[in-house]
Design a protein around this motif. Structure first.
Motif, short mmCIF file in Angstrom:
data_model
loop_
_atom_site.label_atom_id
_atom_site.label_comp_id
_atom_site.label_asym_id
_atom_site.label_seq_id
_atom_site.Cartn_x
_atom_site.Cartn_y
_atom_site.Cartn_z
N ASP A 8 -8.75 5.02 1.50
CA ASP A 8 -7.46 4.63 0.95
C ASP A 8 -7.62 3.99 -0.43
O ASP A 8 -6.85 4.25 -1.34
CB ASP A 8 -6.75 3.67 1.90
CG ASP A 8 -6.28 4.36 3.17
OD1 ASP A 8 -6.26 5.59 3.19
OD2 ASP A 8 -5.97 3.65 4.13
N GLU A 9 -8.62 3.13 -0.55
CA GLU A 9 -8.84 2.44 -1.82
C GLU A 9 -9.29 3.42 -2.90
O GLU A 9 -8.90 3.29 -4.06
CB GLU A 9 -9.88 1.33 -1.64
CG GLU A 9 -9.35 0.10 -0.93
CD GLU A 9 -8.12 -0.48 -1.61
OE1 GLU A 9 -8.16 -0.65 -2.85
OE2 GLU A 9 -7.13 -0.72 -0.93
N ARG A 12 -6.17 5.23 -3.96
CA ARG A 12 -5.31 4.34 -4.74
C ARG A 12 -5.84 4.18 -6.16
O ARG A 12 -5.08 4.25 -7.13
CB ARG A 12 -5.20 2.98 -4.06
CG ARG A 12 -4.47 1.93 -4.90
CD ARG A 12 -4.33 0.63 -4.16
NE ARG A 12 -3.31 0.74 -3.13
CZ ARG A 12 -2.02 0.55 -3.34
NH1 ARG A 12 -1.57 0.27 -4.56
NH2 ARG A 12 -1.17 0.65 -2.36
N SER A 13 -7.13 3.97 -6.28
CA SER A 13 -7.73 3.80 -7.61
C SER A 13 -7.55 5.05 -8.46
O SER A 13 -7.21 4.97 -9.65
CB SER A 13 -9.21 3.47 -7.45
OG SER A 13 -9.84 3.34 -8.71
N GLU A 16 -3.89 5.34 -9.58
CA GLU A 16 -3.55 4.40 -10.64
C GLU A 16 -4.04 4.91 -11.99
O GLU A 16 -3.33 4.83 -13.00
CB GLU A 16 -4.12 3.02 -10.32
CG GLU A 16 -3.40 2.33 -9.16
CD GLU A 16 -4.04 1.02 -8.76
OE1 GLU A 16 -5.18 0.75 -9.22
OE2 GLU A 16 -3.42 0.26 -8.00
N LEU A 253 3.62 5.40 -5.30
CA LEU A 253 2.65 4.60 -6.06
C LEU A 253 2.62 5.05 -7.51
O LEU A 253 2.60 4.22 -8.43
CB LEU A 253 1.27 4.74 -5.43
CG LEU A 253 0.17 3.81 -5.94
CD1 LEU A 253 -0.91 3.63 -4.88
CD2 LEU A 253 -0.48 4.32 -7.23
N ARG A 257 3.84 2.65 -10.53
CA ARG A 257 2.85 2.30 -11.55
C ARG A 257 3.36 2.67 -12.94
O ARG A 257 3.23 1.88 -13.89
CB ARG A 257 1.55 3.05 -11.26
CG ARG A 257 0.44 2.81 -12.27
CD ARG A 257 -0.36 1.58 -11.96
NE ARG A 257 -1.50 1.45 -12.85
CZ ARG A 257 -2.44 0.54 -12.69
NH1 ARG A 257 -2.38 -0.32 -11.68
NH2 ARG A 257 -3.46 0.47 -13.52
#
Length: 269
Positions: A8-9, A12-13, A16, A253, A257
């Motif tokens: 997940d991280e 997400r990174s 972004e 997201l 962002r």
């Protein structure tokens, strides 16, 4: 669970970084990605949260949104009901609606005859298997076995279809999840995404899809591009989400962002 959080991280990174690019293209498959897979293909509709997120993205500066689907453009417009400005690539890249100057799909005499043979051949195959049905498409047809009782029988029907189509000149086969498609215009979602990239000139592309045919799309991604596989199965995509309803979080997201970064750069009155 730890592996899931790390995944997940990582996603997400990547999202972004993608959202921070000056201009982005978000390309989405429809069935099994924006919409749940359903037994009656005519009943497919976007997951409401996905439709809401797509509409929000379509309104943002520097964002182009596109559907890249095996469905015909007519079916996409009817079922996906895309917001104004969303670009459409249908029939696995054989059909495109990239604006007023987009050429329509035109088959020559040989291709038209081959399409007719494909349709009649698959109709004969489907007639012998309860639950099987044939979807007519502008460049060919697709044999669906999702409603055939039992995976083994469904695969037998598809194999029958493959064998029958081997006798049709000019028929190209595309294998998918519980579906066999045959077309007379050889095109892929990878070519569709390449055309979209040339049309929109983005700094990065995101493509999400669930089926075997979506692998052609993942194959043309590079650099800061993002590929997201929806569901199980081997894939060339760098990231994965479990099911269509999870796509909404991905799209939100990106929208949040970009909206936040634009707010931060506005001059103070």
């Amino acid at each position: 669970m730890a592996e899931s959080r790390e995944t997940d991280e990582a996603l997400r990174s990547a999202l972004e970084r993608f959202a921070d690019q000056p201009k982005i293209l978000i390309a989405l498959d429809f069935d099994g990605c924006v919409a749940e897979l359903v037994s009656d293909a005519a009943e497919a509709r976007p997951v409401p949260e996905n439709a809401e997120a797509i509409a929000a993205l379509a309104d943002l500066d520097g964002v182009d949104v596109a559907y890249v689907s095996g469905r015909s453009l007519e079916s996409l417009r009817e079922l996906a009901q895309p917001p104004q400005g969303v670009l459409l690539v249908g029939s696995h890249g054989a059909e495109k609606d990239l604006g007023e100057d987009s050429p329509g799909l035109e088959l020559n005499t040989t291709e038209t005859m081959a399409r007719g043979q494909i349709i009649s051949t698959l109709e004969e195959v489907a007639a012998d298997a309860e639950g099987a049905w044939v979807e007519h498409k502008p460049a060919g047809a697709a044999l669906h076995v999702r409603n055939v009782a039992g995976d083994e029988l469904g695969e037998q029907v598809l194999e029958h279809g493959r064998a029958a189509l081997s006798l049709v000149d000019g028929a190209y086969l595309k294998n998918g999840k519980k579906v066999l498609e045959s077309v007379v215009v050889l095109a892929t979602k990878g070519e569709g995404i390449t055309d979209l990239r040339e049309h929109t000139s983005p700094d990065a592309v995101l493509f999400a899809g669930d089926d075997v045919t979506d692998e052609h799309g993942f194959a043309v991604l590079d650099g800061e591009d993002i590929g997201i596989k929806v569901g199980d199965g081997e894939t060339a995509a760098g990231h994965r989400i479990a099911e269509p309803k999870d796509l909404a979080g991905v799209l939100r997201l990106i929208a949040q962002r970009r909206s936040a970064s634009r707010s931060d750069t506005r001059p103070t009155p």
